[in-house]
Design an enzyme around this catalytic site. Structure first.
Site, PDB file in Angstrom:
ATOM      1  N   HIS A 126      35.767  40.123  83.236  1.00 19.35           N
ATOM      2  CA  HIS A 126      37.033  40.838  83.402  1.00 19.35           C
ATOM      3  C   HIS A 126      37.399  40.918  84.883  1.00 19.35           C
ATOM      4  O   HIS A 126      38.540  40.627  85.277  1.00 19.35           O
ATOM      5  CB  HIS A 126      36.913  42.244  82.799  1.00 19.35           C
ATOM      6  N   GLU A 127      36.430  41.298  85.721  1.00 17.91           N
ATOM      7  CA  GLU A 127      36.714  41.450  87.154  1.00 17.91           C
ATOM      8  C   GLU A 127      36.980  40.095  87.807  1.00 17.91           C
ATOM      9  O   GLU A 127      37.819  39.990  88.705  1.00 17.91           O
ATOM     10  CB  GLU A 127      35.573  42.188  87.861  1.00 17.91           C
ATOM     11  N   HIS A 130      40.474  39.173  87.399  1.00 17.71           N
ATOM     12  CA  HIS A 130      41.292  39.782  88.450  1.00 17.71           C
ATOM     13  C   HIS A 130      41.314  38.896  89.702  1.00 17.71           C
ATOM     14  O   HIS A 130      42.367  38.702  90.310  1.00 17.71           O
ATOM     15  CB  HIS A 130      40.734  41.159  88.832  1.00 17.71           C
TER      16      HIS A 130
END
Length: 136
Positions: A126-127, A130
């Site tokens: 998920h990060e 980003h």
């Protein structure tokens, strides 16, 4: 320093620049901000605090880690997940992998390899989205 959470989708959609040694202060701010939000957040990328660098911080089973310039080298066992994000309202579906082998740099910018599994692997993915400007 605890920073404000960035919700500007235009900024969050930008691909992050490589982290350098002079970004250590931003990494400290990222970690402090994550810890301040630990009741509702398990990971953050630097762009979530307004810093467009490839730095992520996350809770790895009770121990916080900061990865500089992470890159997934190998992934296995795909599955569908539903995720929320401090920077965005609501939840979204995402394809994730149960195991990821990650090459990254530590706070001394020394290259390391580590395989993460389960929830830690999901958080990292998920990060890293980003860092790629992918909004989840």
């Amino acid at each position: 320093m605890i920073r404000e959470i960035c919700r500007d989708e235009g900024f969050l959609a930008k691909k992050a620049e490589p982290a350098m040694m002079d970004d250590l202060g931003a990494a400290e701010d990222l970690l402090e901000t994550l810890i301040a939000h630990k009741d509702g957040c398990v990971g953050m990328a630097a762009n979530m605090i307004g810093v467009n660098k490839r730095i992520i911080a996350f809770d790895n089973g009770g121990k916080f880690m900061v990865l500089f310039n992470p890159e997934i080298l190998k992934k296995s066992e795909p599955y569908e997940a539903e995720e929320g994000c401090l920077s965005l309202a609501g939840t979204r579906k995402a394809k994730r992998w149960r195991s990821v082998k990650v090459q990254y740099q530590n706070e001394k910018l020394q290259t390391r390899l580590k395989t993460f599994t389960g929830f830690a692997a999901q958080i990292i993915q998920h990060e890293m989205d980003h860092c790629e400007g992918i909004l989840i």
